[in-house]
Motif scaffolding. Structure first.
Motif, short mmCIF file in Angstrom:
data_model
loop_
_atom_site.label_atom_id
_atom_site.label_comp_id
_atom_site.label_asym_id
_atom_site.label_seq_id
_atom_site.Cartn_x
_atom_site.Cartn_y
_atom_site.Cartn_z
N ASP A 222 47.48 -37.59 30.85
CA ASP A 222 48.75 -37.76 31.56
C ASP A 222 48.98 -36.60 32.53
OD1 ASP A 222 49.33 -40.02 29.97
OD2 ASP A 222 50.09 -38.73 28.37
N GLU A 223 48.66 -35.40 32.09
CA GLU A 223 48.86 -34.24 32.98
C GLU A 223 47.87 -34.28 34.14
OE1 GLU A 223 51.61 -32.21 32.38
OE2 GLU A 223 51.84 -33.87 30.95
N ARG A 224 46.63 -34.70 33.82
CA ARG A 224 45.61 -34.79 34.87
C ARG A 224 46.04 -35.71 36.01
NH1 ARG A 224 40.20 -34.36 35.99
NH2 ARG A 224 39.23 -36.14 37.01
N LEU A 225 46.74 -36.78 35.65
CA LEU A 225 47.18 -37.74 36.67
C LEU A 225 48.18 -37.11 37.64
CD1 LEU A 225 47.43 -40.89 34.38
CD2 LEU A 225 45.92 -40.65 36.39
N GLU A 226 48.75 -36.00 37.25
CA GLU A 226 49.71 -35.29 38.13
C GLU A 226 49.07 -34.09 38.82
OE1 GLU A 226 52.63 -36.42 38.74
OE2 GLU A 226 52.71 -37.98 37.19
N TRP A 227 47.75 -34.13 38.97
CA TRP A 227 47.02 -32.97 39.50
C TRP A 227 47.65 -32.38 40.76
CZ3 TRP A 227 42.80 -30.90 36.92
CH2 TRP A 227 42.18 -29.83 37.56
N ASP A 228 47.86 -33.24 41.76
CA ASP A 228 48.40 -32.75 43.04
C ASP A 228 49.76 -32.09 42.86
OD1 ASP A 228 46.23 -33.43 44.55
OD2 ASP A 228 47.04 -35.39 45.14
N ALA A 229 50.59 -32.73 42.04
CA ALA A 229 51.92 -32.17 41.82
C ALA A 229 51.83 -30.81 41.13
CB ALA A 229 52.76 -33.13 40.98
N ARG B 289 38.36 -42.74 26.54
CA ARG B 289 37.28 -42.72 27.53
C ARG B 289 37.63 -43.60 28.73
NH1 ARG B 289 32.45 -40.59 25.04
NH2 ARG B 289 32.36 -41.68 23.06
N ARG B 290 38.18 -44.79 28.44
CA ARG B 290 38.58 -45.67 29.55
C ARG B 290 39.70 -45.06 30.37
NH1 ARG B 290 37.64 -49.67 25.68
NH2 ARG B 290 39.84 -49.77 25.13
N ARG B 291 40.65 -44.44 29.68
CA ARG B 291 41.75 -43.79 30.42
C ARG B 291 41.21 -42.68 31.31
NH1 ARG B 291 46.02 -41.00 27.56
NH2 ARG B 291 47.22 -41.27 29.48
N LEU B 292 40.24 -41.92 30.79
CA LEU B 292 39.67 -40.82 31.58
C LEU B 292 38.92 -41.36 32.79
CD1 LEU B 292 39.13 -37.79 31.99
CD2 LEU B 292 37.19 -37.99 30.42
N GLU B 293 38.16 -42.46 32.61
CA GLU B 293 37.47 -43.06 33.77
C GLU B 293 38.47 -43.51 34.82
OE1 GLU B 293 34.35 -42.83 34.53
OE2 GLU B 293 34.03 -41.81 32.59
N ASP B 294 39.57 -44.12 34.36
CA ASP B 294 40.60 -44.56 35.31
C ASP B 294 41.20 -43.38 36.06
OD1 ASP B 294 40.19 -47.14 34.48
OD2 ASP B 294 41.96 -47.24 33.19
N ALA B 295 41.17 -42.21 35.42
CA ALA B 295 41.76 -41.01 36.03
C ALA B 295 40.68 -40.12 36.64
CB ALA B 295 42.55 -40.23 34.98
N ARG B 296 39.52 -40.70 36.90
CA ARG B 296 38.42 -39.86 37.37
C ARG B 296 38.73 -39.20 38.71
NH1 ARG B 296 32.01 -40.50 36.54
NH2 ARG B 296 31.48 -38.56 37.58
N HIS B 297 39.30 -39.98 39.61
CA HIS B 297 39.52 -39.44 40.96
C HIS B 297 40.97 -39.03 41.15
CE1 HIS B 297 35.45 -40.48 41.83
NE2 HIS B 297 35.67 -41.70 41.35
N VAL B 298 41.20 -37.78 41.00
CA VAL B 298 42.53 -37.23 41.22
C VAL B 298 42.36 -35.99 42.08
CG1 VAL B 298 43.43 -38.06 39.01
CG2 VAL B 298 42.47 -35.74 39.18
N GLY B 299 43.46 -35.43 42.49
CA GLY B 299 43.43 -34.15 43.20
C GLY B 299 43.06 -34.29 44.65
#
Lengths: 299, 299
Positions: A222-229, B289-299
């Motif tokens: 959840d925190e990772r998804l807010e990386w930019d913020a 694992r699936r959640r992490l793959e979905d969150a692979r591209h952030v930042g």
């Protein structure tokens, strides 16, 4: 990243650094987090094995300075102390810094505290209340694993505080850090800076290895998804609170070994700046020698 | 010194010990402090350099067990913890044990507290009040540098408490230690045992070296003059409070290296007795694992 002053006259010169780490990594005026490379190794020419050797080699240097700091405070009239504040995204390596850098120091000279989400009791006080209670004593190295900065990081990203309250907090932090610096605290504020790609690898490893599952928390994603913020919140917090007496250092942390040796030298440089001295005896040495001779035969 | 059970099935066998240290040094039924030799090195065939090597070699063993203990407590339903109590005459090496044995463990898994003469606030409570507040949390290794035993050691020698009050305290300690053992605390009580001759040498060194003056306290000589009374107080305290769930170990400490490796193994054996396990994930690994793959591209 601040001005780089060439000089052999700094402790890191003997361990492979081209400049003082406190100069190399300082997030000074006009600092831009976007331009900081989490994969870099500023000022260090060698690779991983050189870095590990440098870490071990400087152990004694840090140890000696720490013991002097501790001893100096025993005289009762020197308030000097160090406060190392560690902030980072999940998996960036705070735990490794504590284990491999702080862990080399005599535990009797260290006051370590990890700040979690505030408890109900803590929430009934202002955000600095619980921090004040954990400040290190004279002669100690205090280490904060997370800190009052959470209140302007997750506080901002998750909108736990409004814009006015956030402004109040930056000001309160500035005043607070000014006061503890005036009291004799050498403050070192570290952001361990990793890339989202590196975090992906580290979270994957925690999911792959059963002996690492306990370190994984679904909330980390959840925190990772807010990386930019989060990056914006760090940028803002650093701009609002960096000061000569309370400097921020952004430590590239994709290479764990670099982050460790860099933080080690931030500590060494801060301690060398204090230049702690063995205190003079507060008793007459000859008198005590005679007393000891008189007490030679006991038991 | 207790029965010696021959067995290869104990951790110290790999590091040069003939028997478990918890067997070799246990002050069990009928223990007599007068017969314990502070210069001995029970169960260890080698000399100083072997001892130092053994200490370094077993670091990882202790480290692994400590990490498991810490991790196990994260599951929230295992209360296991360790409490190491260190008692000794001045200069016997408590500080060295903390630095060289406890100092090798991840600081995040250690709760260290030094007990000084009680403050005015502490004196307004029963003698166990301040001790209760410092008990280690689940998953932690607690270390007491001095402890509630001061209240029956200096308390007895300096007659700070009368005979009835001392008897009450032994009973209170027995009940207290029984309760915390029942709660999941593995208790290790260590007396570091030096000879008065060895203390004379160490105090002399503190007086000879200006960088050691801060460690010297004229009061140390006052206590030295009561050597016999202290030994009687230790003997009495050990007899009154030694128990299977709260064992006393008298560790010969004239050789610093031996005392360190012995205490290291007391910790290792206690942890091995707990046999802490990596906790099972409290989340579904595939889902994450699936959640992490979905969150692979952030930042």
């Amino acid at each position: 990243m601040g001005k780089k002053k060439k000089s052999e006259d700094f402790p890191g010169a003997a361990y492979g650094f081209t400049h003082p780490v406190s100069t190399l990594l300082r997030a000074g005026r006009g600092f831009s987090l976007q331009d900081a490379d989490p994969g870099a190794k500023p000022g260090f020419g060698g690779g991983k094995s050189d870095g590990r050797k440098a870490l071990t080699a400087a152990d004694e240097h840090l140890d000696d300075l720490q013991e002097r700091l501790y001893a100096q405070a025993r005289s009762g009239d020197d308030p000097a102390r160090v406060l190392l504040i560690l902030q980072a995204m999940d998996t960036a390596g705070k735990g490794g810094i504590i284990r491999h850098v702080i862990g080399t120091v005599d535990p009797q000279g260290v006051e370590l505290h990890g700040f979690k989400a505030p408890t109900a009791a803590e929430k009934r006080h202002d955000f600095l209340w619980r921090v004040e209670r954990r400040l290190p004593g004279a002669g100690m190295i205090g280490v904060f694993d997370r800190s009052h900065y959470e209140d302007v990081l997750i506080g901002r990203v998750r909108q736990l505080a409004g814009a006015d309250e956030l402004e109040r907090r930056y000001g309160a932090i500035r005043d607070f850090e000014q006061r503890i610096a005036d009291e004799g605290t050498r403050i070192i504020k570290v952001m361990l800076h990793i890339s989202p790609e590196e975090q992906y690898e580290r979270l994957s490893e925690r999911l792959d290895r059963p002996d690492k599952h306990w370190k994984f928390n679904p909330g980390d994603i959840d925190e990772r998804l807010e990386w930019d913020a989060y990056m914006q919140a760090y940028q803002k917090a650093i701009r609002e609170t960096d000061a000569g007496h309370a400097p921020w250092y952004v430590v590239p942390a994709n290479r764990k070994w670099y982050a460790r040796v860099a933080v080690q030298h931030l500590l060494i440089e801060a301690l060398a700046g204090i230049d702690p001295q063995w205190p003079a005896a507060d008793f007459d040495v000859e008198t005590q020698r005679r007393r000891l001779e008189d007490a030679r035969h006991v038991g």
